[in-house]
Design a protein around this motif. Structure first.
Motif, PDB file in Angstrom:
ATOM      1  N   VAL B  22      25.608 -39.120   2.653  1.00 44.68           N
ATOM      2  CA  VAL B  22      24.247 -38.847   2.222  1.00 44.68           C
ATOM      3  C   VAL B  22      24.296 -37.718   1.202  1.00 44.68           C
ATOM      4  CG1 VAL B  22      21.950 -38.185   2.980  1.00 44.68           C
ATOM      5  CG2 VAL B  22      23.441 -39.422   4.544  1.00 44.68           C
ATOM      6  N   GLY B  23      23.569 -37.893   0.107  1.00 45.71           N
ATOM      7  CA  GLY B  23      23.562 -36.853  -0.919  1.00 45.71           C
ATOM      8  C   GLY B  23      22.593 -35.760  -0.543  1.00 45.71           C
ATOM      9  N   GLY B  24      23.006 -34.520  -0.731  1.00 47.88           N
ATOM     10  CA  GLY B  24      22.091 -33.411  -0.479  1.00 47.88           C
ATOM     11  C   GLY B  24      21.060 -33.343  -1.576  1.00 47.88           C
ATOM     12  N   ARG B  25      20.066 -32.520  -1.395  1.00 48.71           N
ATOM     13  CA  ARG B  25      19.003 -32.379  -2.401  1.00 48.71           C
ATOM     14  C   ARG B  25      19.587 -31.847  -3.713  1.00 48.71           C
ATOM     15  NH1 ARG B  25      12.951 -30.455  -1.140  1.00 48.71           N
ATOM     16  NH2 ARG B  25      13.104 -32.275   0.164  1.00 48.71           N
ATOM     17  N   GLY B  26      19.166 -32.457  -4.790  1.00 51.90           N
ATOM     18  CA  GLY B  26      19.681 -32.032  -6.086  1.00 51.90           C
ATOM     19  C   GLY B  26      21.145 -32.403  -6.280  1.00 51.90           C
ATOM     20  N   GLY B  27      21.647 -33.239  -5.371  1.00 53.54           N
ATOM     21  CA  GLY B  27      23.030 -33.675  -5.483  1.00 53.54           C
ATOM     22  C   GLY B  27      24.022 -32.557  -5.231  1.00 53.54           C
ATOM     23  N   ASP B  28      23.592 -31.474  -4.587  1.00 49.35           N
ATOM     24  CA  ASP B  28      24.501 -30.333  -4.488  1.00 49.35           C
ATOM     25  C   ASP B  28      25.436 -30.365  -3.283  1.00 49.35           C
ATOM     26  OD1 ASP B  28      21.793 -28.034  -3.610  1.00 49.35           O
ATOM     27  OD2 ASP B  28      22.381 -29.974  -2.821  1.00 49.35           O
ATOM     28  N   LEU B  29      25.057 -31.051  -2.249  1.00 48.55           N
ATOM     29  CA  LEU B  29      25.994 -31.181  -1.131  1.00 48.55           C
ATOM     30  C   LEU B  29      25.845 -32.559  -0.523  1.00 48.55           C
ATOM     31  CD1 LEU B  29      28.041 -29.944   0.919  1.00 48.55           C
ATOM     32  CD2 LEU B  29      26.082 -29.409   2.348  1.00 48.55           C
ATOM     33  N   ALA B  30      26.963 -33.272  -0.506  1.00 54.29           N
ATOM     34  CA  ALA B  30      26.949 -34.565   0.178  1.00 54.29           C
ATOM     35  C   ALA B  30      27.509 -34.347   1.578  1.00 54.29           C
ATOM     36  CB  ALA B  30      27.797 -35.557  -0.596  1.00 54.29           C
ATOM     37  N   PHE B  31      26.947 -35.012   2.563  1.00 50.16           N
ATOM     38  CA  PHE B  31      27.504 -34.898   3.908  1.00 50.16           C
ATOM     39  C   PHE B  31      27.516 -36.268   4.560  1.00 50.16           C
ATOM     40  CE2 PHE B  31      23.401 -35.116   6.099  1.00 50.16           C
ATOM     41  CZ  PHE B  31      22.516 -34.671   5.134  1.00 50.16           C
ATOM     42  N   LEU B  32      28.280 -36.355   5.652  1.00 53.45           N
ATOM     43  CA  LEU B  32      28.366 -37.611   6.377  1.00 53.45           C
ATOM     44  C   LEU B  32      27.495 -37.507   7.622  1.00 53.45           C
ATOM     45  CD1 LEU B  32      32.243 -38.077   6.194  1.00 53.45           C
ATOM     46  CD2 LEU B  32      30.512 -39.115   4.707  1.00 53.45           C
ATOM     47  N   THR B  33      26.861 -38.597   7.958  1.00 52.80           N
ATOM     48  CA  THR B  33      26.037 -38.596   9.159  1.00 52.80           C
ATOM     49  C   THR B  33      25.994 -40.019   9.691  1.00 52.80           C
ATOM     50  OG1 THR B  33      23.937 -37.769  10.062  1.00 52.80           O
ATOM     51  CG2 THR B  33      23.792 -39.042   8.032  1.00 52.80           C
ATOM     52  N   PRO B  34      25.899 -40.186  11.015  1.00 52.00           N
ATOM     53  CA  PRO B  34      25.833 -41.550  11.543  1.00 52.00           C
ATOM     54  C   PRO B  34      24.643 -42.300  10.950  1.00 52.00           C
ATOM     55  CG  PRO B  34      26.260 -39.998  13.307  1.00 52.00           C
ATOM     56  CD  PRO B  34      25.941 -39.184  12.082  1.00 52.00           C
ATOM     57  N   ASP B  35      24.861 -43.553  10.640  1.00 49.64           N
ATOM     58  CA  ASP B  35      23.806 -44.382  10.073  1.00 49.64           C
ATOM     59  C   ASP B  35      22.714 -44.584  11.122  1.00 49.64           C
ATOM     60  OD1 ASP B  35      22.222 -46.230   8.913  1.00 49.64           O
ATOM     61  OD2 ASP B  35      23.759 -47.797   8.764  1.00 49.64           O
ATOM     62  N   ALA B  36      21.580 -43.970  10.899  1.00 50.63           N
ATOM     63  CA  ALA B  36      20.502 -44.010  11.907  1.00 50.63           C
ATOM     64  C   ALA B  36      20.056 -45.445  12.219  1.00 50.63           C
ATOM     65  CB  ALA B  36      19.315 -43.170  11.435  1.00 50.63           C
ATOM     66  N   HIS B  37      20.231 -46.343  11.260  1.00 46.70           N
ATOM     67  CA  HIS B  37      19.852 -47.746  11.512  1.00 46.70           C
ATOM     68  C   HIS B  37      20.613 -48.334  12.698  1.00 46.70           C
ATOM     69  CE1 HIS B  37      18.488 -47.482   7.262  1.00 46.70           C
ATOM     70  NE2 HIS B  37      17.509 -48.208   7.752  1.00 46.70           N
ATOM     71  N   GLN B  38      21.852 -47.872  12.865  1.00 38.95           N
ATOM     72  CA  GLN B  38      22.690 -48.409  13.948  1.00 38.95           C
ATOM     73  C   GLN B  38      22.204 -47.937  15.320  1.00 38.95           C
ATOM     74  OE1 GLN B  38      25.600 -50.212  13.335  1.00 38.95           O
ATOM     75  NE2 GLN B  38      25.516 -50.071  11.102  1.00 38.95           N
TER      76      GLN B  38
END
Lengths: 476, 485
Positions: B22-38
């Motif tokens: 997932v891209g952080g706001r303004g593209g400044d930090l991307a992080f990984l997170t479980p796909d909430a859809h799952q």
């Protein structure tokens, strides 16, 4: 004809079509190295002429410590933001204090013009339409126009009649497909699906085009024979701003505006007849004629849809010149709008261009490859969207578009847009046009970040309608 | 490069599978997170009867839990908070010293006395503890009790403490919370939730907190989740677009508690100019209201009406005062305010345009993106007043106190007033125009748990207020005994 470099620069600034000997071929094929060189020389001249003479420019240049221009990028700190043209207190308009507005305008232009502006008696002006009319009458070489924003504040652009003319002459090269100064006048007509007159910049541009392209005013056919009221447009912008701020309840409407509204009601009632007459004219008088029509894509598309519904197809001569300006402006373009416009008008191609109110000389034509080729009369820049520093003029760069309008004679022509563009500086376009060009889509930064902050030409209709609706509620 | 992981926490369980980037706001930090859809079917509590375990707890038990949690939220000892703080430097709209100070302050929100004061003044502890009886005029015995609800919280990301505030409100109400973390603060609520799991994995309070991140506006997910069978309330903080977006899901059985986008203003009376000392006092207080968390809060002052007078002398007073405010702003502690992370470009364009023409406006500072004070030289705000941000405020000179009401509109939250002596004249009038919170100048950022917020009482609204009527024909007139006509 051989000209000195000096003469060429002079032509670029004052009579650009003369530089190409009034030949479209010659204009389009100007070698890019030559254009680059002329533009830098032209910029140096403009800077030398204006640096000390335009108060706001002088203040900015002093603050930035810019004394001379050696490279194009040297001018970047001096490019104006859109905010410059609306930095006056909005209350001046509420109070019809046009003397103060004129004083403010005087700081944005050369001293000679500032003096003329200061000399105009605007104390009796009852509103924007009145003011524009007075200024037009008193200073014939000035062609003051405006854009409008949802901040509720209009931008006023102190453009010159000559600027619009020069731009129209470049357009004439295309529309007449000129081969030289003696190219015969094709006796074009203009079908314009909008108001005949107004002070919004694109209406000013249309008027200039009509003067330059058409044999006489009788060849100009507008859907509505009236003036698009800037006062009503301004009210629309103010309403949006007040709505956003939650202060709609405190908006005070001048009685003059209510009177204006009554006049508009009468005009509104006549609109269907005007439209019927317009299409009647297209179907009869303009049938098979060479026509020049330009406007935002939605104006042209609406005209085409209405015409097709009336069973009109291929109404104009195939050598007609149908042209759109501006991008999608935040509206999703419906599938097939181009085809509908071409089917109605009967032309084989649409001439699309990228332009903006603040850069009068800068109409960048789209080629068969879908790229927008920069006009020689404006210097393009690509800026880092965050810092406004120039990105290198090499390779392919994406950033905020900025321009220097070499055609601007009264005011400083440097302007930063809200558009994101990608410019190809090196690889020549496969269409054969040697100029630098924009590849891919043009997007507004404000759209990217959600929502547009401007009432663009594509949205004036809506703004107008909202203003009228609001006035209707007041009267009842 | 490996991206940090923001796990999904569902009622005591920490999930790190099915990661998406997932891209952080303004593209400044991307992080990984479980796909909430799952995990969408596991996000809601399901049967509302599952709230029952919270009712085995007393208010005292909840306070005990809060205090224990407070101890574990001591920043220097909590690895989750430290990690979240470090990561938040790159997502937060503020700067590292402000973020860090906010993290260091979290534990102080969890004092027994503070929480009790909040509940007593906004709900009344007894309504959470049991049925509160009274006898009505007609003899009915009425009992009222406030129950918890299954609630989704769309938390704002401009201030770190909001996540904890949300969790505390949820706990005292005995509600079930799903926190949708904001992209500009995806880590704080998570760090608190993980601390709770480490502390008491099976405790009902731990078991009624879910923290997830998904991109706001994900219709496929939200359409399914925001349904009355899953949720009873949505508490949404945020900007106009996000609140507007949530309203599309509101329907009978699903209530929206909206903490709308707000702006704040200040009012400075003429006595501020009585002497040098009071000018300095007003200036530093105002600087604090403007500069706190770099003006990223809705509480922060933006437009400031100053009764300096509008004649030449008055303007001189105003401009001198503006200079004091600017200097005081630069001197604020870096735990409260610093040079902004990046100066809003659009705003800068407006400010710079004014700088070139000082007839109507005087711009103090702002050249280096550190913030600016714009002194209007006419009694009206700048046309771009709604854009003021990144420590940029507009001082507007007026002659009379009555002209100050223009400072307030439908979007006004806080109004800071100086000196205190003019408040009595203003406090009955300002609310008519839209003001929702009136504070002594300088205290805008000191939001109080115990006070209403945005002209509502969120804690009351977040509960379900149930009544029980006890009546018999002997004590209360009975409907069936009414005479026929």
């Amino acid at each position: 004809m051989t000209r000195t470099r000096e003469e060429q620069v002079e032509l670029l600034l004052t009579d650009p079509v003369g530089l190409a000997d009034h030949s479209l071929q010659c204009w389009v094929q100007m070698p890019r190295a030559e254009v680059d060189e002329l533009q830098l020389a032209g910029l140096k001249r403009r800077f030398a002429e204006m640096r000390e003479r335009i108060p706001v420019l002088k203040k900015l240049a002093d603050a930035e410590g810019v004394e001379c221009v050696e490279r194009l990028d040297d001018v970047v700190p001096l490019l104006f933001e859109h905010t410059m043209f609306k930095s006056y207190p909005p209350s001046l308009l509420e109070k019809n204090n046009f003397a103060a507005i004129n004083k403010w305008l005087g700081k944005l232009v050369t001293p000679e013009l500032a003096e003329q502006i200061a000399a105009v008696d605007v104390s009796a002006c009852k509103g924007l339409d009145d003011w524009f009319e007075t200024m037009d009458r008193e200073i014939p070489e000035l062609c003051l126009c405006h854009t409008s924003g949802t901040s509720g504040t209009l931008s006023f652009l102190p453009c010159g009649v000559r600027e619009f003319e020069k731009a129209a002459q470049v357009r004439r090269l295309h529309a007449w497909n000129m081969t030289g100064p003696d190219t015969p006048d094709p006796q074009m007509h203009t079908a314009y699906p909008y108001y005949a007159k107004g002070y919004l910049s694109h209406l000013r541009g249309t008027a200039a085009l009509a003067r330059t392209l058409l044999p006489d005013p009788s060849h100009f056919h507008a859907a509505y024979p009236t003036t698009l009221s800037s006062d009503v447009l301004h009210l629309g912008a103010k309403l949006r701003a007040a709505q956003a701020k939650g202060t709609l309840d405190r908006l005070v409407i001048a009685p003059e505006l209510l009177a204006k509204k009554k006049a508009f009601d009468r005009q509104q009632a006549d609109m269907p007849q005007h439209l019927a007459a317009f299409f009647d004219e297209i179907a009869n008088r303009l049938k098979g004629k060479r026509v020049y029509a330009s406007g935002t894509w939605n104006l042209l598309h609406n005209m085409a849809k209405a015409g097709l519904e009336l069973g009109l197809e291929g109404v104009f001569h195939p050598d007609s010149f149908i042209s759109t300006t501006g991008g999608a402006k935040g509206v999703v373009q419906p599938e097939g709008w181009r085809e509908e416009v071409m089917r109605f008008t009967g032309v084989q191609e649409l001439h699309e261009s990228y332009a903006m109110s603040e850069v009068v000389s800068g109409s960048h034509m789209r080629c068969a490859e879908g790229n927008y080729h920069f006009a020689h009369t404006v210097i393009p820049f690509v800026l880092d969207p965050e810092t406004s520093r120039p990105l290198p003029r090499q390779g392919r760069q994406t950033g905020r578009a900025a321009f220097y309008d070499l055609g601007a004679e009264f005011h400083w022509g440097g302007f930063i847009t809200g558009d994101e563009i990608t410019v190809e500086w090196e690889q020549p376009c496969t269409c054969g046009n040697p100029s630098h060009y924009v590849v891919g889509a043009i997007q507004r930064y404000s759209e990217k970040n959600g929502g547009d902050d401007k009432i663009t030409c594509a949205a004036t209709e809506q703004s107008h309608r909202e203003a009228m609706d609001f006035l209707n509620t007041l009267e009842g | 490069m490996t991206h940090p992981i923001a796990p999904l926490v569902i009622r005591g369980e920490v999930i790190t599978d099915n990661l998406i980037e997932v891209g952080g706001r303004g593209g400044d930090l991307a992080f990984l997170t479980p796909d909430a859809h799952q995990y969408i079917d596991r996000l809601p509590l399901g049967n509302p009867a599952k709230l029952a375990d919270l009712y085995a707890l007393s208010f005292e038990d909840i306070l005990d839990y809060c205090v224990a949690l407070g101890e574990r939220l001591e920043f220097s000892k909590n690895a989750y908070l430290q990690e979240a703080c470090e990561l938040s430097y790159r997502t937060a709209p503020t700067t590292p010293t402000i973020v860090r100070a906010s993290y260091m302050g979290l534990q102080h929100l969890l004092s027994r006395e503070l929480i009790t004061e909040m509940v007593e003044s906004t709900v009344g502890v007894k309504y959470l503890e049991g049925w509160v009886p009274q006898t009505l005029l007609d003899g009915t015995e009425l009992e009222v009790r406030c129950f918890g609800a299954r609630t989704l919280h769309i938390v704002a990301g401009n201030a770190v403490a909001l996540s904890l505030w949300t969790i505390v409100r949820n706990m005292v109400l005995r509600s079930d919370a799903i926190i949708k973390a904001p992209s500009n603060d995806p880590f704080t609520a998570l760090a608190i939730a993980r601390t709770m799991i480490d502390m008491a994995p099976d405790h009902p309070l731990t078991r009624h907190l879910t923290v997830a991140y998904w991109k706001g506006g994900d219709q496929a997910l939200e359409q399914r989740l925001y349904q009355p069978q899953n949720l009873e309330k949505i508490v949404a903080w945020g900007g106009f677009a996000s609140i507007k977006h949530v309203t599309r899901y509101i329907q009978p059985g699903l209530e929206l508690i909206s903490l709308d986008p707000k702006r704040s203003a200040s009012i400075i009376g003429k006595d501020a100019f009585a002497n040098e000392a009071s000018m300095r006092d007003a200036a530093v207080r105002l600087a604090s209201d403007i500069g706190a968390i770099n003006q990223k809060g809705c509480v922060c002052a933006r437009t400031v009406y100053v009764q300096s007078g509008t004649d030449e002398e008055g303007l001189e007073r105003l401009n001198a005062f503006g200079r004091y405010v600017y200097d005081a702003m630069l001197g604020l502690p870096n735990s409260l305010s610093t040079a902004p992370r990046s100066y809003d470009r659009n705003l800068k364009a407006h400010v710079d345009a004014l700088r070139l023409d000082d007839e109507w406006y005087r711009v103090i500072g702002g050249q280096d993106g550190e913030g600016a004070i714009i002194c209007s030289q006419i009694p009206e705000p700048v046309p771009f007043a709604t854009l003021l941000d990144d420590r940029t405020a507009n001082l507007v000179p007026v002659d009379e106190l009555s002209e100050m009401l223009d400072a307030v509109d439908a979007y006004t939250q806080t109004v800071g007033v100086y000196p205190e002596s003019i408040k009595d004249q203003l406090k009955d009038v300002l609310p008519l125009y839209g003001a929702q919170r009136i504070v002594s100048l300088g205290y805008a950022a000191a939001m109080k748990f115990a006070a209403p917020q945005d002209a509502i009482e969120p804690l009351r609204r977040m509960g379900k207020w149930i009544s029980n009527q006890i009546a018999s024909p002997e004590t209360t007139p009975a409907p069936w005994l009414r005479p026929s006509l």
